[in-house]
Design a protein around this motif. Structure first.
Motif, PDB file in Angstrom:
ATOM      1  N   ILE A 175       0.855  -1.189   0.000  1.00 45.20           N
ATOM      2  CA  ILE A 175       0.000   0.000   0.000  1.00 45.20           C
ATOM      3  C   ILE A 175       0.893   1.242   0.000  1.00 45.20           C
ATOM      4  O   ILE A 175       1.783   1.380   0.848  1.00 45.20           O
ATOM      5  N   GLY A 176       0.670   2.112  -0.936  1.00 50.47           N
ATOM      6  CA  GLY A 176       1.422   3.366  -1.018  1.00 50.47           C
ATOM      7  C   GLY A 176       0.472   4.558  -1.008  1.00 50.47           C
ATOM      8  O   GLY A 176      -0.682   4.450  -1.414  1.00 50.47           O
ATOM      9  N   PHE A 177       0.965   5.680  -0.555  1.00 55.07           N
ATOM     10  CA  PHE A 177       0.118   6.886  -0.561  1.00 55.07           C
ATOM     11  C   PHE A 177       0.198   7.543  -1.941  1.00 55.07           C
ATOM     12  O   PHE A 177       1.229   7.499  -2.612  1.00 55.07           O
ATOM     13  N   ASN A 178      -0.920   8.106  -2.366  1.00 54.73           N
ATOM     14  CA  ASN A 178      -0.950   8.789  -3.660  1.00 54.73           C
ATOM     15  C   ASN A 178      -1.092  10.302  -3.507  1.00 54.73           C
ATOM     16  O   ASN A 178      -1.486  10.991  -4.447  1.00 54.73           O
ATOM     17  N   ASP A 179      -0.754  10.840  -2.336  1.00 50.02           N
ATOM     18  CA  ASP A 179      -0.794  12.291  -2.120  1.00 50.02           C
ATOM     19  C   ASP A 179       0.246  12.971  -3.016  1.00 50.02           C
ATOM     20  O   ASP A 179       1.388  12.503  -3.120  1.00 50.02           O
ATOM     21  N   ALA A 181       1.927   8.153 -13.257  1.00 50.43           N
ATOM     22  CA  ALA A 181       2.760   7.563 -14.303  1.00 50.43           C
ATOM     23  C   ALA A 181       4.010   8.410 -14.542  1.00 50.43           C
ATOM     24  O   ALA A 181       5.099   7.873 -14.795  1.00 50.43           O
ATOM     25  N   GLN A 182       3.879   9.748 -14.463  1.00 44.93           N
ATOM     26  CA  GLN A 182       5.043  10.622 -14.601  1.00 44.93           C
ATOM     27  C   GLN A 182       6.068  10.320 -13.514  1.00 44.93           C
ATOM     28  O   GLN A 182       7.278  10.249 -13.769  1.00 44.93           O
ATOM     29  N   PHE A 190       2.897   5.583  -3.701  1.00 44.81           N
ATOM     30  CA  PHE A 190       2.322   4.647  -4.666  1.00 44.81           C
ATOM     31  C   PHE A 190       3.268   4.485  -5.858  1.00 44.81           C
ATOM     32  O   PHE A 190       3.551   3.366  -6.312  1.00 44.81           O
ATOM     33  N   SER A 191       3.810   5.605  -6.367  1.00 46.47           N
ATOM     34  CA  SER A 191       4.680   5.545  -7.541  1.00 46.47           C
ATOM     35  C   SER A 191       6.006   4.858  -7.213  1.00 46.47           C
ATOM     36  O   SER A 191       6.548   4.120  -8.045  1.00 46.47           O
ATOM     37  N   ALA A 194       7.519   1.466  -8.983  1.00 45.59           N
ATOM     38  CA  ALA A 194       8.852   1.426  -9.580  1.00 45.59           C
ATOM     39  C   ALA A 194       9.681   0.298  -8.974  1.00 45.59           C
ATOM     40  O   ALA A 194      10.393  -0.423  -9.693  1.00 45.59           O
ATOM     41  N   LEU A 195       9.581   0.119  -7.650  1.00 41.82           N
ATOM     42  CA  LEU A 195      10.331  -0.953  -6.998  1.00 41.82           C
ATOM     43  C   LEU A 195       9.847  -2.316  -7.458  1.00 41.82           C
ATOM     44  O   LEU A 195      10.652  -3.245  -7.645  1.00 41.82           O
ATOM     45  N   GLY A 196       8.536  -2.447  -7.635  1.00 43.64           N
ATOM     46  CA  GLY A 196       8.010  -3.725  -8.115  1.00 43.64           C
ATOM     47  C   GLY A 196       8.542  -4.089  -9.484  1.00 43.64           C
ATOM     48  O   GLY A 196       8.631  -5.277  -9.839  1.00 43.64           O
ATOM     49  N   TYR A 197       8.892  -3.103 -10.281  1.00 43.70           N
ATOM     50  CA  TYR A 197       9.439  -3.350 -11.617  1.00 43.70           C
ATOM     51  C   TYR A 197      10.957  -3.535 -11.577  1.00 43.70           C
ATOM     52  O   TYR A 197      11.525  -4.369 -12.294  1.00 43.70           O
TER      53      TYR A 197
END
Length: 642
Positions: free
Chosen positions: A154-158, A305-306, A184-185, A189-192
């Motif tokens: 779970i990541g924050f998207n703020d 995405a940016q 969240f971003s 990125a870490l998952g990739y």
């Protein structure tokens, strides 16, 4: 009019005083500007300049091939006929995407509450280890995470906003009452990257700063670049946009449900699911927004995405992160441009040169700042530009004040250093001059005299300015002496010419007086003609140009008095007679029978009483005159036979 300033009177401020003014002004600008900057007064200008540079710099032209955005569009909302999308539909979308084996899926949708039907189906999909969900940092004021997703996924998207509501920063690490949170971003990125051997670890130079592959994620400070007192809570970096709006390939929710998405777009990619429908108002302003006619604001999912794309490129070294100078270096940078402005404002006197200097300097400043931004460096632009311009303005204003003070000194000396006639006129009118600051106009009859050097422009092109000035002063000195010997007054020099008045400033209305003035003017012209022949012989011997002159003389009514205001006065002679004399000098330029051509009007001839030989040129139409004027060329004084 001609006057001299006594050598004891100095029109320039002492050098020491000038240096003191220069030093105090520069220090005052530095202290004031740095104070305003520290309080954040220049931050809006710095941010505006930064946005402009970001829009101008080269960007990636192709979408990031590692990212796929599944967009919930307005058309999708119409097809589903509801919002939020049901758990059943969302589970079906996730199932289809997982079948294509993505590297990681990011669900940029709040899902803390069930949206029946199909909640259990969604829970099963949320258990997938490659799925990342979202929450707000402050769950008490925002939205908590989905209850069925483990905390590490779970990541924050703020998204941090600047005071003007523009997104320029990327917050990737924060803390709340639950502990440390990743964005969240960052999790996407870490998952990739982790399967590719790139992990988030402590920097070798500073264990308190994270490093992701080739990128050291140094958090920005509150005064980084153009910021002053920025809210930089958590760990933030400056957001390096990939492109204005085409950050990644997009497909719609309906495309996924219909099975029309190419599996290669999903396989081993980062898939982000989120809304792009304008009606849901999940939109953000970017530095590109002012230049975009359509879709000026970017949906939140594309903003994520940016950020993901930035992390991927930074980790692999494709696009480095932004860097900044230290506060000390930035201050030296600003002071340097203030000093340049002071030098330019002090040594540049010609307005055109000043404009070119200011424009060129600001062009260099903007070019340097823009180039550094293309290399990843954000350095202040508005502060040095403002300091430069302010210093130039102060020094130019100070120089203008000096000139004004010098002018006042000259005007005070005018009554003491002009011809005795003008001094007497000023003395007689001293009460009115002190009271109103000017002399009233007096109507009288005068003989006006204009002299000019023929083809002066051609001559001046062949001489250096220093030699030209010395040579010209020699000519005008002879003319002035001949004029003053005959009680004439040199009213003004016109470069290579001179305007003279005979019969001013005293009231000259009696016919005998008017005739004496006319004879004096013509006699002066003949004397100048004689002197010109001897001067030409001397100049020819010295290798200097020989010249021809034209003189125009006319007698008639004029008005004399002060022109201007209290701060700037000039003793002027105006009237139609002045214009006719000037036109006589310049008419029929091709007719130059002698080195010194002397033309007079009928009104002057009437006053000469046959004492001079003349040649009639007949009635001529002078420039700007509706009626012709009878013109005569003066040949010589009449010979008296014994």
């Amino acid at each position: 009019m001609v006057f001299r300033i006594p050598q004891k009177v100095s029109l320039a401020l002492p050098d020491l005083a000038n240096l003191r003014v220069v030093g105090v002004s520069t220090i005052a600008v530095i202290i004031t500007l740095l104070g305003v900057r520290h309080l954040g007064g220049l931050e809006p200008l710095e941010l505006a300049a930064y946005d402009q540079f970001v829009r101008l710099r080269p960007l990636e032209t192709e979408p990031d091939p590692r990212i796929l955005v599944v967009a919930i569009t307005e058309q999708d909302l119409e097809i589903q006929n509801r919002w939020p999308i049901s758990d059943q539909v969302l589970a079906q979308v996730l199932r289809r995407l997982q079948a294509a084996e993505p590297a990681v899926i990011g669900l940029d949708l709040y899902r803390n509450l069930p949206v029946e039907p199909g909640h259990q189906q969604l829970v099963e999909q949320l258990q997938q280890p490659n799925l990342i969900a979202i929450q707000n940092i402050d769950i008490r004021a925002g939205t908590p995470p989905p209850p069925d997703v483990s905390p590490e996924r779970i990541g924050f998207n703020d998204i941090p906003l600047d005071p003007d509501d523009v997104v320029r920063r990327n917050l990737y690490l924060a803390e709340n009452e639950s502990g440390v949170l990743f964005s969240f971003s960052m999790l996407l990125a870490l998952g990739y990257l982790e399967p590719r051997g790139i992990e988030l670890e402590a920097s070798s130079d500073n264990p308190d700063i994270p490093q992701l592959g080739a990128a050291v994620l140094s958090p920005i400070t509150e005064d980084a670049g153009g910021y002053q007192n920025a809210d930089v809570g958590g760990f933030q970096i400056l957001l390096n946009y990939r492109s204005p709006d085409q950050v990644a390939r997009q497909v719609s929710l309906t495309d996924v449900l219909a099975g029309t998405v190419d599996p290669s777009w999903v396989e081993d990619k980062i898939v982000i699911i989120g809304s792009t429908a304008p009606s849901l108002k999940d939109l953000f302003t970017t530095p590109f927004s002012p230049a975009l006619e359509k879709n000026a604001k970017i949906p939140g999912v594309l903003m994520q995405a940016q950020m993901v794309s930035q992390f991927l490129d930074a980790a692999t070294g494709e696009r480095p992160l932004f860097w900044f100078w230290s506060e000390q270096v930035e201050i030296l940078w600003i002071i340097g441009w203030i000093a340049i402005g002071g030098i330019l404002g002090r040594v540049t006197y010609h307005p055109l040169a000043l404009i070119i200097g200011v424009t060129g300097s600001l062009g260099v400043l903007s070019s340097v700042c823009f180039y550094l931004l293309t290399q990843g460096g954000w350095v202040p632009f508005a502060a040095p530009a403002f300091g430069f311009g302010l210093t130039v303005a102060i020094f130019v204003t100070h120089r203008s004040y000096e000139a004004h003070q010098q002018q006042r000194i000259v005007m005070k000396l005018l009554g003491q250093n002009t011809s005795p006639e003008v001094a007497q006129a000023l003395w007689q009118g001293r009460d009115r001059l002190l009271k109103s600051g000017k002399l009233p106009g007096i109507r009288l009859t005068a003989t006006m005299f204009f002299a000019d050097i023929k083809d002066f422009s051609t001559i001046s092109e062949k001489m250096t300015p220093e030699a030209l000035l010395e040579w010209l002063n020699e000519i005008l000195g002879v003319v002035t002496r001949e004029v003053l010997q005959r009680q004439g007054i040199v009213n003004k020099f016109t470069g290579d010419g001179v305007m003279v008045a005979f019969g001013v400033p005293m009231s000259r209305l009696h016919r005998t007086e008017v005739a004496e003035d006319a004879k004096a003017a013509v006699d002066c012209a003949l004397a100048i003609s004689d002197r010109l022949e001897s001067m030409n012989r001397d100049w020819r011997r010295r290798g200097l140009p020989v010249i021809q002159m034209r003189i125009g003389i006319f007698t008639g009514p004029v008005v004399v008095g002060s022109l201007g205001g209290k701060d700037r006065l000039e003793y002027g002679v105006i009237g139609d007679s002045v214009n006719i004399a000037s036109r006589l000098e310049s008419c029929e330029k091709q007719r130059q029978p002698t080195p010194c051509r002397i033309l007079i009007g009928q009104q002057t001839l009437d006053q000469l009483q046959g004492e001079f030989e003349v040649e009639s040129w007949g009635p001529l139409a002078l420039k700007g005159k509706q009626q012709t004027v009878n013109v005569y060329r003066v040949l010589a004084r009449t010979t008296v036979s014994e």
